[in-house]
Enzyme design. Structure first.
Site, PDB file in Angstrom:
ATOM      1  N   ALA A 142      -6.398  -4.875   7.557  1.00 56.32           N
ATOM      2  CA  ALA A 142      -7.411  -3.853   7.279  1.00 56.32           C
ATOM      3  C   ALA A 142      -8.659  -4.429   6.618  1.00 56.32           C
ATOM      4  O   ALA A 142      -9.621  -3.698   6.388  1.00 56.32           O
ATOM      5  CB  ALA A 142      -6.808  -2.765   6.380  1.00 56.32           C
ATOM      6  N   ASP A 182      -0.310  -5.537   9.300  1.00 57.88           N
ATOM      7  CA  ASP A 182      -1.353  -4.565   8.985  1.00 57.88           C
ATOM      8  C   ASP A 182      -2.562  -5.377   8.532  1.00 57.88           C
ATOM      9  O   ASP A 182      -2.507  -6.064   7.511  1.00 57.88           O
ATOM     10  CB  ASP A 182      -0.853  -3.643   7.861  1.00 57.88           C
ATOM     11  CG  ASP A 182      -1.921  -2.647   7.426  1.00 57.88           C
ATOM     12  OD1 ASP A 182      -3.009  -2.609   8.043  1.00 57.88           O
ATOM     13  OD2 ASP A 182      -1.673  -1.901   6.457  1.00 57.88           O
ATOM     14  N   LYS A 194     -13.216  -0.929   6.900  1.00 56.59           N
ATOM     15  CA  LYS A 194     -13.832  -1.729   5.845  1.00 56.59           C
ATOM     16  C   LYS A 194     -14.817  -2.750   6.398  1.00 56.59           C
ATOM     17  O   LYS A 194     -15.950  -2.826   5.952  1.00 56.59           O
ATOM     18  CB  LYS A 194     -12.739  -2.457   5.052  1.00 56.59           C
ATOM     19  CG  LYS A 194     -12.091  -1.618   3.968  1.00 56.59           C
ATOM     20  CD  LYS A 194     -11.020  -0.724   4.428  1.00 56.59           C
ATOM     21  CE  LYS A 194     -10.492   0.114   3.275  1.00 56.59           C
ATOM     22  NZ  LYS A 194      -9.309   0.873   3.595  1.00 56.59           N
ATOM     23  N   TRP A 231       0.867  -1.189   0.000  1.00 63.25           N
ATOM     24  CA  TRP A 231       0.000   0.000   0.000  1.00 63.25           C
ATOM     25  C   TRP A 231       0.906   1.242   0.000  1.00 63.25           C
ATOM     26  O   TRP A 231       1.817   1.345   0.826  1.00 63.25           O
ATOM     27  CB  TRP A 231      -0.869  -0.038   1.265  1.00 63.25           C
ATOM     28  CG  TRP A 231      -1.888   1.048   1.357  1.00 63.25           C
ATOM     29  CD1 TRP A 231      -2.744   1.470   0.377  1.00 63.25           C
ATOM     30  CD2 TRP A 231      -2.172   1.860   2.502  1.00 63.25           C
ATOM     31  NE1 TRP A 231      -3.540   2.472   0.844  1.00 63.25           N
ATOM     32  CE2 TRP A 231      -3.214   2.739   2.153  1.00 63.25           C
ATOM     33  CE3 TRP A 231      -1.665   1.926   3.796  1.00 63.25           C
ATOM     34  CZ2 TRP A 231      -3.749   3.671   3.041  1.00 63.25           C
ATOM     35  CZ3 TRP A 231      -2.198   2.842   4.682  1.00 63.25           C
ATOM     36  CH2 TRP A 231      -3.230   3.705   4.309  1.00 63.25           C
TER      37      TRP A 231
HETATM   38  C1  LMR Z   1      -7.089   1.920  -0.535  1.00 66.00           C
HETATM   39  O1  LMR Z   1      -6.021   1.299  -0.578  1.00 66.00           O
HETATM   40  O2  LMR Z   1      -7.695   2.280  -1.552  1.00 66.00           O
HETATM   41  C2  LMR Z   1      -7.687   2.232   0.811  1.00 66.00           C
HETATM   42  O3  LMR Z   1      -6.906   1.710   1.823  1.00 66.00           O
HETATM   43  C3  LMR Z   1      -8.014   3.656   0.968  1.00 66.00           C
HETATM   44  C4  LMR Z   1      -6.811   4.518   1.153  1.00 66.00           C
HETATM   45  O4  LMR Z   1      -6.823   5.306   2.098  1.00 66.00           O
HETATM   46  O5  LMR Z   1      -5.861   4.449   0.359  1.00 66.00           O
END
Ligand code: LMR
Length: 394
Positions: free
Chosen positions: A210, A208, A243, A127
């Site tokens: 999520a 992590d 989420k 991410w």
């Molecule tokens: C995403 O990866 O789209 C989500 O976790 C939202 C974000 O804040 O990036």
């Protein structure tokens, strides 16, 4: 003063949301930011959360501060949800944070305070905000191989080979489930092998998580977190409720930290509370309270689990539909991996040029690395997307 500031690189995911909003084509399709949407493109408030909110509105009689690390009921409910009985609670420290991102930030700062020389190892890719937070905090990080661009599956040999370079005292960041951005996840055997290697290297795992409940189920998705909590003297977890409870804007997350013994855990607990105090003082309470109510009330919990299961199974159906439609369009199983991936995302393995052509010519918005939000699919747009993808890869 402020004229000294330099323009910062835009967050690719949030920038995409802006581009999508500005696009006036009525046929546009949003497969960008990771937010759950139903078949009508709406992000609903989950039934149990709404019911808890009504109850809370009736019964809440003060808005005074909670305690610095948040409410103990929330800590216990989240520790149960994520860790089950995998770890002795006397070794656990918990701290509510503004969302999962707040938890990631506080974990990173705690690592920096404990050992400024520790390198955090992150999957390639990960991410984008993981990297951005570490850069912001000046924390050294390195990447380990994770994704095979050709097969769009995990490159497990590559992962194990790069983790050989982890040094004692380093930290290895793992996605608990539903890897973002790829959708490719470790199986149980692989979790065990990774855990053994990190232990051999005397490094600390940082998970992590999520998307618990979006992959294979609530308990199944916690397999890695529970395995590691039962095995390591120390580990840290950043968990998000955005989420799986649909409380995105309430900013509800938690740090769960495992220390070697109860005495260490007290110091970790005080450190986490200190991080909250320095960064924003008290954590937001509304979302945390709703989550606690949903998890603690049997009827609310049963309804939440049922709705979450519908969300999860609905996304599996959409995965199958997209893979089938692509197979029909291109006459090959190139995109069969979509049904193997789990969670909200799949990375399709398209080039940036192909992604941009989909955006410009077909008004189909996905992240530059070809990550799609599976929840952005529906019966109507799947054939359109499959045709468009077929046309750009020809
Ligand atoms: C995403 O990866 O789209 C989500 O976790 C939202 C974000 O804040 O990036």
């Amino acid at each position: 003063m402020l004229d000294h500031l330099k323009p910062l690189p835009a967050d690719k995911i949030l920038m995409l949301t802006g581009l999508f909003r500005a696009d006036e084509r009525t046929t546009k399709i949003d497969l960008g930011v990771g937010v759950y949407k139903d078949a009508n493109g709406h992000t609903p408030i989950m039934r149990a959360v709404k019911a808890a909110e009504k109850q809370l509105w009736e019964t809440e009689d003060t808005k005074t501060y909670t305690s610095l690390p948040g409410d103990a009921g929330f800590h216990n409910a989240m520790a149960d949800l994520v860790l089950g009985d995998s770890v002795d609670r006397a070794r656990l420290s918990c701290c509510a944070t503004p969302g999962g991102t707040g938890a990631i930030h506080n974990v990173c700062e705690t690592i920096k305070m404990a050992n400024p020389n520790a390198t955090i190892w992150v999957s390639n890719p990960t991410w984008g905000n993981h990297l951005s937070i570490m850069k912001h905090l000046g924390i050294p990080f390195q990447t380990y191989d994770y994704f095979d661009e050709d097969t769009c599956a995990i490159d497990f040999d590559g992962m194990m080979a790069s983790l050989q370079n982890v040094q004692a005292g380093d930290v290895v960041l793992l996605h608990g489930c539903c890897h973002n951005p790829t959708g490719a996840n470790l199986n149980r055997t692989q979790w065990n092998e990774v855990a053994n290697l990190i232990q051999e290297k005397s490094a600390m795992p940082f998970i992590d998580i999520a998307y618990q409940g979006f992959g294979d189920g609530l308990d199944e998705d916690a397999y890695g977190a529970r395995l590691l909590a039962g095995k390591f003297d120390e580990m840290m977890i950043a968990a998000s409720c955005s989420k799986n409870f649909g409380v995105y804007r309430e900013r509800t997350g938690i740090v769960l930290a495992v220390s070697a013994n109860a005495d260490d855990a007290k110091i970790t607990q005080a450190t986490l509370a200190h991080m909250n105090r320095q960064n924003f003082s008290f954590p937001p309470d509304h979302g945390a309270r709703l989550v606690t109510m949903v998890l603690s009330d049997p009827a609310l919990r049963a309804d939440w689990e049922a709705e979450l299961e519908d969300v999860r199974s609905g996304m599996l159906v959409l995965r199958q539909k997209l893979a089938d439609a692509l197979r029909d369009e291109i006459g090959s199983d190139r995109f069969g991996f979509i049904t193997e991936h789990r969670g909200m995302f799949s990375r399709l393995g398209l080039t940036l040029e192909q992604v941009l052509e989909l955006r410009e010519t077909h008004a189909i918005y996905m992240v530059d690395d070809s990550r799609i939000n599976i929840a952005g699919l529906n019966e109507t747009n799947v054939p359109i997307i499959a045709k468009a993808v077929a046309s750009v890869i020809r």
